[in-house]
Design a protein around this motif. Sequence first.
Motif, PDB file in Angstrom:
ATOM      1  N   TYR A 187       7.539  -6.550  11.514  1.00 25.82           N
ATOM      2  CA  TYR A 187       7.653  -7.877  10.907  1.00 25.82           C
ATOM      3  C   TYR A 187       7.789  -7.794   9.390  1.00 25.82           C
ATOM      4  N   ASN A 205      20.190 -14.115  11.739  1.00 29.68           N
ATOM      5  CA  ASN A 205      19.424 -13.237  12.647  1.00 29.68           C
ATOM      6  C   ASN A 205      17.917 -13.284  12.459  1.00 29.68           C
ATOM      7  N   SER A 265      14.363 -13.128  13.285  1.00 34.00           N
ATOM      8  CA  SER A 265      13.608 -12.744  14.472  1.00 34.00           C
ATOM      9  C   SER A 265      12.125 -13.029  14.304  1.00 34.00           C
ATOM     10  N   SER A 266      11.614 -12.809  13.105  1.00 31.85           N
ATOM     11  CA  SER A 266      10.167 -12.892  12.873  1.00 31.85           C
ATOM     12  C   SER A 266       9.740 -14.286  12.420  1.00 31.85           C
ATOM     13  N   THR A 278      18.454 -18.634  13.995  1.00 30.48           N
ATOM     14  CA  THR A 278      17.964 -17.634  14.925  1.00 30.48           C
ATOM     15  C   THR A 278      19.013 -17.483  16.007  1.00 30.48           C
ATOM     16  N   HIS A 311      19.147 -14.484  21.799  1.00 31.97           N
ATOM     17  CA  HIS A 311      18.312 -13.437  22.401  1.00 31.97           C
ATOM     18  C   HIS A 311      16.871 -13.507  21.924  1.00 31.97           C
ATOM     19  N   TYR A 312      16.634 -14.011  20.726  1.00 27.39           N
ATOM     20  CA  TYR A 312      15.250 -14.145  20.263  1.00 27.39           C
ATOM     21  C   TYR A 312      14.526 -15.292  20.979  1.00 27.39           C
ATOM     22  N   SER A 353       9.923  -8.926  24.148  1.00 21.01           N
ATOM     23  CA  SER A 353       9.775  -7.467  24.150  1.00 21.01           C
ATOM     24  C   SER A 353       8.990  -6.962  25.358  1.00 21.01           C
ATOM     25  N   ILE A 395      14.136  -7.807  19.121  1.00 18.93           N
ATOM     26  CA  ILE A 395      13.479  -8.829  19.945  1.00 18.93           C
ATOM     27  C   ILE A 395      11.979  -8.565  19.895  1.00 18.93           C
ATOM     28  N   ARG A 396      11.220  -9.609  19.636  1.00 20.43           N
ATOM     29  CA  ARG A 396       9.769  -9.443  19.472  1.00 20.43           C
ATOM     30  C   ARG A 396       9.030 -10.065  20.664  1.00 20.43           C
ATOM     31  N   ASN A 421       5.608 -14.606  19.439  1.00 17.10           N
ATOM     32  CA  ASN A 421       6.544 -14.832  18.341  1.00 17.10           C
ATOM     33  C   ASN A 421       7.671 -15.771  18.782  1.00 17.10           C
ATOM     34  N   GLN A 422       8.152 -15.569  20.003  1.00 22.59           N
ATOM     35  CA  GLN A 422       9.208 -16.429  20.537  1.00 22.59           C
ATOM     36  C   GLN A 422       8.770 -17.890  20.582  1.00 22.59           C
TER      37      GLN A 422
END
Length: 478
Positions: free
Chosen positions: A230, A255, A257-258, A279, A282-283, A288, A304-305, A309-310
């Motif tokens: 992160y 992009n 992600s975090s 975003t 896929h995120y 993950s 991907i987290r 997070n999602q």
Amino acid sequence: MSKKSNATQAGPAKVEVGSEIVTVRSNRVVQNNTTGPAEIVICDGKIADILPKRNWARPSGEKILDVGDLVVMPGIIDPHVHIYEPGQPAGEGFTSVTQAAAAGGITTVVDMPLYCSPPTTTLYALEKKLQSAKGKCHIDVAFWGGIIPGNQAELLPMLKAGVPGFQCFLMATGVEDFSHVCLHDIHVAMNELQDTDCVLLFHPEQEPSHSLPVQEDTMEYSTFLDTRPYTMEVEATITIAELCLQYKIPCHIVNLSSAQALPIIKDARQKGAPITVETAHHYLSLASECIPPGGIYYKCCPPIRDKNNQEQLWAALEVGEIDMVVSAHTPCSRDLKDLNNGDFLKAPAGIASLQFGLPLFWTSAKSRGFSFHDLVQLMCKNPAILSRLEDRKGSLGPGMDADLVIWNPEKEFEVNKNIIHHKDKLTPYLGFQLYGEVFATLVRGRLVYLNGKFAPKPEGDLLVTERKMPTRISSPYY
């Protein structure tokens, strides 16, 4: 509401894929503040009028597409798509990417600058890109330029030639001839671009300030995840926010992600920074915890987290802290991904999802209370603003391009190789059950996709009209 639509009979013989449509009718047309019956009248590729049902007429001989209860809304704009042409014949080219986009209800994509050869970092390279794209595009295509060390003299010529802005990276890209920039390079570029209306796109990762431990088992996704923590996004976002505040040039974070970077963006906005953020599907659709050992077709950067997070990303979308959702379409062949190896550290990054963005988003969003209007804001209007196309695309109204997606939000389907129009079929979404099947796509009134079939001739426009160098305007998000 009946799921059966008379769209399947909208098939008077005169309404065929590739034809020019003069009227589209539906009981669910998504306009600015309403969703309901309407008739969209099209003339010379533009929306001439939108009429309530009581005023519908049926002039003889005109090409009318009556789709019953299917949803009609502005065509989706995807401002983050990687096209490998020219110079990369094994990669995704203009023909396949624009066909896949049309099948997904996308009417405009904006091409990223780094995976072609030469990369789009000079006026010459932009001209080569345009030559390569000519006559191959089934939908409209615009183009980002790129910032690399030492190309500041190319920026204004590219801007004048029609790019809406420039992408750069704060850490190594792994792409030859597209080097990452240091702070000095960014300051030089931002000084060069003062008093223009362009936007700068930043990939939100920079090298960590200390070395990171690497686990031994490189087939485990957690090993790769540990190499892109992160903190890399947080530190990059701090840098971007500070630059945006200093120069007041619109900056866009790709992009994201975090979710840990979101408070930094919010704080910068409150201080007056014209900063926006996207975003990717896929995120929002993958986590993950669900990535199998050796599943390198899930690899992307940032990574991907986890599920927690999602959920924070979804919460940020609900309150408007994230401006748009994009595909970040980066297809990789099976050979490049090296499926027999399964090494997350050696495999190239990239996820193919362009064709399935609408159903991917809708499948998760509908149960969270998102409306069709939210979808239009996140996938049509805001991407149009970012790409400097809002005067003609992203919403329905007289004078706008007649770019439409017609789809069934209640229809469920399975993602399988037979329906994928990307050049490479490798995607983590194989086998997914999704809601939201696209029935038809119109670009400037022309039916480019209809129920599995494409127009026989690609007639998409290349959106690079010569631009003036206007006084800088503030970001239209604020």
